[in-house]
Design a protein around this motif. Structure first.
Motif, PDB file in Angstrom:
ATOM      1  N   ALA A 150     -14.594  33.229  18.895  1.00  0.00           N
ATOM      2  CA  ALA A 150     -15.615  32.197  18.646  1.00  0.00           C
ATOM      3  C   ALA A 150     -15.097  31.064  17.768  1.00  0.00           C
ATOM      4  N   ARG A 151     -13.993  31.285  17.066  1.00  0.00           N
ATOM      5  CA  ARG A 151     -13.467  30.250  16.174  1.00  0.00           C
ATOM      6  C   ARG A 151     -12.961  29.022  16.924  1.00  0.00           C
ATOM      7  N   PHE A 152     -12.738  29.149  18.225  1.00  0.00           N
ATOM      8  CA  PHE A 152     -12.324  27.974  19.017  1.00  0.00           C
ATOM      9  C   PHE A 152     -13.346  26.843  18.887  1.00  0.00           C
ATOM     10  N   HIS A 153     -14.615  27.199  18.698  1.00  0.00           N
ATOM     11  CA  HIS A 153     -15.667  26.175  18.641  1.00  0.00           C
ATOM     12  C   HIS A 153     -15.528  25.256  17.429  1.00  0.00           C
ATOM     13  N   PHE A 154     -14.713  25.647  16.454  1.00  0.00           N
ATOM     14  CA  PHE A 154     -14.577  24.854  15.238  1.00  0.00           C
ATOM     15  C   PHE A 154     -13.289  24.036  15.211  1.00  0.00           C
ATOM     16  N   VAL A 155     -12.523  24.133  16.306  1.00  0.00           N
ATOM     17  CA  VAL A 155     -11.269  23.366  16.374  1.00  0.00           C
ATOM     18  C   VAL A 155     -11.169  22.505  17.639  1.00  0.00           C
ATOM     19  N   ALA A 163      -4.667  30.904  10.311  1.00  0.00           N
ATOM     20  CA  ALA A 163      -5.185  30.375   9.044  1.00  0.00           C
ATOM     21  C   ALA A 163      -5.999  29.098   9.278  1.00  0.00           C
ATOM     22  N   GLN A 164      -5.554  28.263  10.205  1.00  0.00           N
ATOM     23  CA  GLN A 164      -6.282  27.022  10.507  1.00  0.00           C
ATOM     24  C   GLN A 164      -7.619  27.312  11.177  1.00  0.00           C
ATOM     25  N   LEU A 165      -7.622  28.254  12.128  1.00  0.00           N
ATOM     26  CA  LEU A 165      -8.874  28.657  12.776  1.00  0.00           C
ATOM     27  C   LEU A 165      -9.860  29.192  11.741  1.00  0.00           C
ATOM     28  N   GLU A 166      -9.337  30.029  10.854  1.00  0.00           N
ATOM     29  CA  GLU A 166     -10.176  30.640   9.823  1.00  0.00           C
ATOM     30  C   GLU A 166     -10.737  29.575   8.877  1.00  0.00           C
ATOM     31  N   LYS A 167      -9.886  28.661   8.460  1.00  0.00           N
ATOM     32  CA  LYS A 167     -10.308  27.624   7.513  1.00  0.00           C
ATOM     33  C   LYS A 167     -11.423  26.756   8.088  1.00  0.00           C
ATOM     34  N   GLN A 168     -11.275  26.323   9.343  1.00  0.00           N
ATOM     35  CA  GLN A 168     -12.284  25.443   9.941  1.00  0.00           C
ATOM     36  C   GLN A 168     -13.606  26.169  10.145  1.00  0.00           C
ATOM     37  N   THR A 169     -13.551  27.458  10.427  1.00  0.00           N
ATOM     38  CA  THR A 169     -14.777  28.243  10.596  1.00  0.00           C
ATOM     39  C   THR A 169     -15.477  28.432   9.260  1.00  0.00           C
ATOM     40  N   VAL A 170     -14.714  28.729   8.225  1.00  0.00           N
ATOM     41  CA  VAL A 170     -15.273  28.880   6.878  1.00  0.00           C
ATOM     42  C   VAL A 170     -15.922  27.569   6.427  1.00  0.00           C
TER      43      VAL A 170
END
Length: 238
Positions: free
Chosen positions: A135-140, A163-170
């Motif tokens: 689901a983190r794709f939605h934030f990048v 780390a980039q996927l995680e950061k944008q989701t957070v």
């Protein structure tokens, strides 16, 4: 024996060349984003005046070869290719108020990328979401509108992708552009992305609230009522 050595040398040379091409693509994409993106907004007017760097990196993307078996390279390539292609598609029509003003922007216009002739929706839904269930794709993946999560001013790289996927989701769940929380009334309003792609946020028995709390520092009550605010389709221009 000599034939085998020659064949191996050719194959290794081919693999090395492909790796070099992919690294060059990431470097050029990174330089482009650094030059043309600030605070999540894109300098479309500037790019329109001189689109050399954009055309160059997308021309390179046509001949790139990536395999989903090499997940980090594959995902990083397609995320950058999507974001660059959205920018190109808006620049082609610029000035414009919204990507939705152009029929087939996401699902009709074909783009030549990595040996494929595909739409933006193909990249998002077939090459990324369907393959990896993340689901983190939605934030990048940034659709060129204000309602999208903000575009970062750097490329997504294989070595830093998770780390980039995680950061944008957070960032999305701790800011106020993707969700708005009224803790006292136990009400949350969220981006339409949460509604449109509900299946992505409720995998493995999770609820949307579970997903939000997974990334949110200040947890919201489990029984909070979730509604959705209107999506802002105005172009994300500087």
């Amino acid at each position: 024996m000599k034939k085998v050595i020659i064949i191996l040398a050719v194959l290794l040379g081919s693999v090395s060349a492909k790796a070099q091409d992919l690294n060059t693509f990431f470097n050029k994409a990174d330089a482009f984003f650094k030059e043309n993106v600030a605070n999540g907004k894109v300098a479309y007017a500037t790019i329109k005046k001189d689109r050399t760097a954009l055309d160059e990196v997308l021309k390179m993307a046509e001949g790139i070869s990536v395999s989903k078996n090499d997940a980090n390279n594959y995902q990083a390539f397609w995320i950058n290719a999507y974001n660059l292609t959205v920018i190109k598609s808006i620049v082609d029509k610029y000035p414009t108020k919204s990507p939705l003003d152009h029929k087939g922007f996401f699902d009709g216009t074909k783009h030549s990328l990595a040996g494929k002739n595909i739409t933006l929706n193909d990249i998002e839904h077939k090459l990324l979401r369907a393959q990896f269930k993340d689901a983190r794709f939605h934030f990048v993946l940034v659709c060129g509108a204000v309602g999208c999560p903000p575009l970062i001013n750097k490329a997504y790289l294989p070595s830093t992708l998770d780390a980039q996927l995680e950061k944008q989701t957070v960032l999305a769940f701790n800011g106020d552009y993707f969700i708005k929380v009224n803790a006292k009334k136990k009400r949350i309003s969220g981006s339409k992305i949460l509604e449109w792609y509900k299946e992505d946020f409720t995998m493995n028995g999770m609820t949307e609230i579970d997903f939000i709390n997974k990334y949110r520092t200040e947890k919201v009550p489990a029984k909070s009522k979730l509604s959705y605010f209107e999506y802002n389709w105005n172009v994300n221009k500087q």
